[in-house]
Scaffold this motif. Sequence first.
Motif, PDB file in Angstrom:
ATOM      1  N   LEU A  98      -5.082 116.447  60.555  1.00  0.00           N
ATOM      2  CA  LEU A  98      -5.228 115.974  59.133  1.00  0.00           C
ATOM      3  C   LEU A  98      -5.284 117.376  58.306  1.00  0.00           C
ATOM      4  N   ILE A 122      -5.894 118.845  54.492  1.00  0.00           N
ATOM      5  CA  ILE A 122      -6.092 118.578  53.023  1.00  0.00           C
ATOM      6  C   ILE A 122      -5.796 119.871  52.127  1.00  0.00           C
ATOM      7  N   GLU A 154      -5.447 117.611  45.523  1.00  0.00           N
ATOM      8  CA  GLU A 154      -6.554 117.047  45.105  1.00  0.00           C
ATOM      9  C   GLU A 154      -6.533 117.441  43.610  1.00  0.00           C
ATOM     10  N   LEU A 166      -7.193 108.824  59.174  1.00  0.00           N
ATOM     11  CA  LEU A 166      -7.376 109.383  57.908  1.00  0.00           C
ATOM     12  C   LEU A 166      -6.080 110.296  57.166  1.00  0.00           C
ATOM     13  N   GLN A 167      -5.387 111.053  57.934  1.00  0.00           N
ATOM     14  CA  GLN A 167      -3.980 111.483  57.371  1.00  0.00           C
ATOM     15  C   GLN A 167      -3.093 110.363  56.828  1.00  0.00           C
ATOM     16  N   PRO A 181      -4.030 108.291  52.374  1.00  0.00           N
ATOM     17  CA  PRO A 181      -4.584 109.431  51.160  1.00  0.00           C
ATOM     18  C   PRO A 181      -5.560 109.026  50.573  1.00  0.00           C
ATOM     19  N   LYS A 232      -8.680 109.981  52.623  1.00  0.00           N
ATOM     20  CA  LYS A 232      -8.657 111.484  52.611  1.00  0.00           C
ATOM     21  C   LYS A 232      -9.064 112.287  51.375  1.00  0.00           C
ATOM     22  N   SER A 233      -8.759 111.649  50.321  1.00  0.00           N
ATOM     23  CA  SER A 233      -9.178 112.296  49.039  1.00  0.00           C
ATOM     24  C   SER A 233     -10.381 112.056  48.777  1.00  0.00           C
ATOM     25  N   LEU A 257     -12.863 112.012  51.148  1.00  0.00           N
ATOM     26  CA  LEU A 257     -13.551 112.790  51.831  1.00  0.00           C
ATOM     27  C   LEU A 257     -13.422 114.145  51.477  1.00  0.00           C
ATOM     28  N   ALA A 258     -12.424 114.775  50.757  1.00  0.00           N
ATOM     29  CA  ALA A 258     -12.227 116.032  50.331  1.00  0.00           C
ATOM     30  C   ALA A 258     -13.071 116.281  49.120  1.00  0.00           C
TER      31      ALA A 258
END
Length: 427
Positions: A118, A120, A125, A408-409, A412, A415-416, A418-419
């Motif tokens: 994964l 980030i 972002e 998660l990868q 998107p 993943k975003s 989570l970021a």
Amino acid sequence: MPDNAAAADPAPLSVDHGAPLPAPAATRLAVIGAGPVGLTLALFAARLWPEASITVFDARPPSLDVSADPRTLALSLGSIQLLQRLQAWPAAQAQPIVQVHVSQAPPTLTGVPIRPELTIRALDEGVPQLGAVLRYGQVVAPLQQAWMQECEAAPSRCQLRLGTPVAAVKPMAGGAVEVDAGIAEPFDLAVIAEGGVFADQPRKSLARDYRQTAWVGSVELEVSGRPTDDPPGTAYERFTRHGPVALLPLPREAADAPNLRRAALVWCVPSDDDPVAPLDDHQRGVVLSTLLPEGAGRLRALGPLKRFTLGLNAERTLVQGRQVRIGNAAQTLHPVAGQGLNLGLRDAFTLVSGLSGAPSLDAALRRVEWSRAPDRWSMIAATDFLARSFTWQLPGLAALRGLGIAALQAMPPVKSALARQMMFGRR
């Protein structure tokens, strides 16, 4: 790399220093602990509550040079923004994190054509950096200097009492608290921000010894200059069968060769069957080399390692009468997500903003407790789950973890999200 990232957050925490708010019902505030969380809280309170008196206590001697503390900290973008607003962010000393790479060491998904990785990236972002890495002393020193300036400008209401350990905080009649630091003194509110490490803490209402050890130190890595190298400013979280291994990028030194990178290391292993303890330095380097992802580069040197016991130690409630616990005094977490200090800084900001202008201190404290609960408990639950998962002897568990990382990868938007939570907390 620009250091002023406040505009990048779509819903930034804001403090208007030009428009002080009315002091809360508590006009006498005691802050116990002059670490980054306690000093941040004191500075916010002093600048937002011009009529309040604020005293910061700490046991460390006044002669101690806090800037020399070498411990490594990872701060999220939200934490950077808070310190920028206090004009206490040492941008020149910080190493920006522009990418986070999460992966699982093989063997993991035999026969399954996916990569448990994964990535980030700050660019994806829309922010200049995801966070930054610097030494503990580099964070505390400018905060302490800023607080000393507040004390010099308003000595009648701002005090820093170093070399003054607090023996006890006790409730008084009428809702006040008594702080015993050699001489008992009354305050309207006492905020305990003195945390320490898990091994030295008295156990709180929610405590769990993970029976894991963190070996902490620094490494030097040599990159090849090939396209497979990750960019400078990449942080790594590598899940192994023993536990997570994290690398946090450190600033370059003047004499470093172009292909040399430095990083802080956190290497977590079981305490009962510690595979690192019996090894010499050379053997530790050889083993660590097999655990690192390819893009991190070749391990060239491993510095001295120190070990710390890991566990969860958390209060179920932040507020007990007119006592409030924040930071490590409220929750000490496993370092798997690197979020302990960031959570504490959000505790401090929310407490000050939540009490500003409140006609009823006790009602405002209850609101602060509820407002912190989603962010606080989601982070406690996530780190506790990840930490305990390394002790579970279940067939296929590593494969499931790898599948989760790969999923998660492949998503998107998730993943975003989570970021954003890692950068700014849960709102």
